[in-house]
Design a protein around this motif. Structure first.
Motif, PDB file in Angstrom:
ATOM      1  N   THR A 133      -1.232   1.483 -31.817  1.00 42.81           N
ATOM      2  CA  THR A 133      -1.138   2.403 -30.689  1.00 42.81           C
ATOM      3  C   THR A 133      -2.120   3.562 -30.860  1.00 42.81           C
ATOM      4  N   ASP A 134      -2.477   4.193 -29.752  1.00 42.10           N
ATOM      5  CA  ASP A 134      -3.385   5.341 -29.797  1.00 42.10           C
ATOM      6  C   ASP A 134      -2.845   6.420 -30.729  1.00 42.10           C
ATOM      7  N   GLY A 135      -3.713   7.019 -31.501  1.00 40.18           N
ATOM      8  CA  GLY A 135      -3.325   8.097 -32.406  1.00 40.18           C
ATOM      9  C   GLY A 135      -2.884   7.624 -33.777  1.00 40.18           C
ATOM     10  N   VAL A 136      -2.752   6.306 -33.972  1.00 39.72           N
ATOM     11  CA  VAL A 136      -2.364   5.756 -35.263  1.00 39.72           C
ATOM     12  C   VAL A 136      -3.509   4.879 -35.737  1.00 39.72           C
ATOM     13  N   ARG A 137      -3.898   5.092 -36.989  1.00 38.10           N
ATOM     14  CA  ARG A 137      -4.986   4.261 -37.512  1.00 38.10           C
ATOM     15  C   ARG A 137      -4.809   4.041 -39.006  1.00 38.10           C
ATOM     16  N   VAL A 138      -5.318   2.928 -39.468  1.00 33.27           N
ATOM     17  CA  VAL A 138      -5.291   2.571 -40.882  1.00 33.27           C
ATOM     18  C   VAL A 138      -6.567   3.109 -41.508  1.00 33.27           C
ATOM     19  N   LEU A 139      -6.409   3.889 -42.571  1.00 25.56           N
ATOM     20  CA  LEU A 139      -7.574   4.470 -43.233  1.00 25.56           C
ATOM     21  C   LEU A 139      -8.077   3.609 -44.377  1.00 25.56           C
ATOM     22  N   LYS A 140      -7.168   2.863 -44.993  1.00 28.27           N
ATOM     23  CA  LYS A 140      -7.580   2.053 -46.132  1.00 28.27           C
ATOM     24  C   LYS A 140      -6.598   0.907 -46.325  1.00 28.27           C
ATOM     25  N   VAL A 141      -7.112  -0.239 -46.726  1.00 25.78           N
ATOM     26  CA  VAL A 141      -6.294  -1.406 -47.045  1.00 25.78           C
ATOM     27  C   VAL A 141      -6.537  -1.727 -48.516  1.00 25.78           C
ATOM     28  N   TYR A 142      -5.456  -2.058 -49.227  1.00 22.90           N
ATOM     29  CA  TYR A 142      -5.545  -2.315 -50.668  1.00 22.90           C
ATOM     30  C   TYR A 142      -5.344  -3.789 -50.972  1.00 22.90           C
TER      31      TYR A 142
ATOM     32  N   ILE B 126      -9.246  -6.693 -42.431  1.00 21.68           N
ATOM     33  CA  ILE B 126      -7.837  -6.420 -42.150  1.00 21.68           C
ATOM     34  C   ILE B 126      -7.698  -5.038 -41.522  1.00 21.68           C
ATOM     35  N   GLN B 127      -8.372  -4.054 -42.093  1.00 26.56           N
ATOM     36  CA  GLN B 127      -8.331  -2.689 -41.547  1.00 26.56           C
ATOM     37  C   GLN B 127      -8.813  -2.681 -40.093  1.00 26.56           C
ATOM     38  N   ASP B 128      -9.920  -3.341 -39.819  1.00 23.57           N
ATOM     39  CA  ASP B 128     -10.464  -3.387 -38.460  1.00 23.57           C
ATOM     40  C   ASP B 128      -9.488  -4.053 -37.489  1.00 23.57           C
ATOM     41  N   ARG B 129      -8.888  -5.162 -37.907  1.00 25.51           N
ATOM     42  CA  ARG B 129      -7.933  -5.864 -37.043  1.00 25.51           C
ATOM     43  C   ARG B 129      -6.705  -5.011 -36.757  1.00 25.51           C
ATOM     44  N   LEU B 130      -6.193  -4.358 -37.774  1.00 28.20           N
ATOM     45  CA  LEU B 130      -5.026  -3.493 -37.573  1.00 28.20           C
ATOM     46  C   LEU B 130      -5.350  -2.351 -36.617  1.00 28.20           C
TER      47      LEU B 130
END
Length: 148
Positions: A16-25, A7-11
């Motif tokens: 958008t550039d500059g936004v990233r998911v660090l962890k999924v719970y 899920i983290q990888d897909r998100l």
């Protein structure tokens, strides 16, 4: 069912550039309860911080109305960002950097922290930073409890 890592990888592939998911719970709150973003916006001045920059920036955000342009799906609109700022502290952190530590609305309505830098540039052009950067600290629900 997808793993948290999948899920983290897909998100991260779609954000958008500059936004990233660090962890999924695994066990998480409903997105409708997401309310606030704690962030640091650093304004960088190559030739040093202009005189009284911190107090003037803080004064700007104590006004009842600060209008900035917002780009959205339906084009560019104007919005008053003051009601979306829950808390704001301004501090010189070096001879060349002023940090705005803010708690802002991140859903319905949403305030992109970069709009704080845009407001400084528009309302206080003599304090326009040479560079700015934003760092997310934490996200919270409507009770200002950490959102997971």
């Amino acid at each position: 069912c997808f793993s948290c890592q999948e899920i983290q990888d897909r998100l991260n592939q779609t954000l958008t550039d500059g936004v990233r998911v660090l962890k999924v719970y695994d066990d998480f709150a409903k997105i409708k309860h997401l309310a606030y973003l704690s962030c640091d916006l650093t304004l960088e001045y190559d030739n040093g911080i202009p005189a009284d920059a911190g107090s003037r920036i803080l004064g700007l955000f104590k006004e009842s109305e600060v209008i900035v342009e917002k780009k959205g799906k339906n084009g560019i609109t104007e919005q008053n960002i003051i009601p979306m700022i829950r808390k704001l502290e301004v501090q010189a952190v070096s001879e060349r950097e002023v940090r705005l530590h803010a708690l802002v609305c991140c859903q319905n309505p949403t305030l992109n922290p970069a709009q704080l830098a845009a407001a400084v540039e528009n309302y206080l052009p003599e304090l326009k930073p040479d560079h700015s950067r934003c760092r997310r600290i934490e996200i919270f629900d409507t009770n200002e409890t950490v959102f997971r």
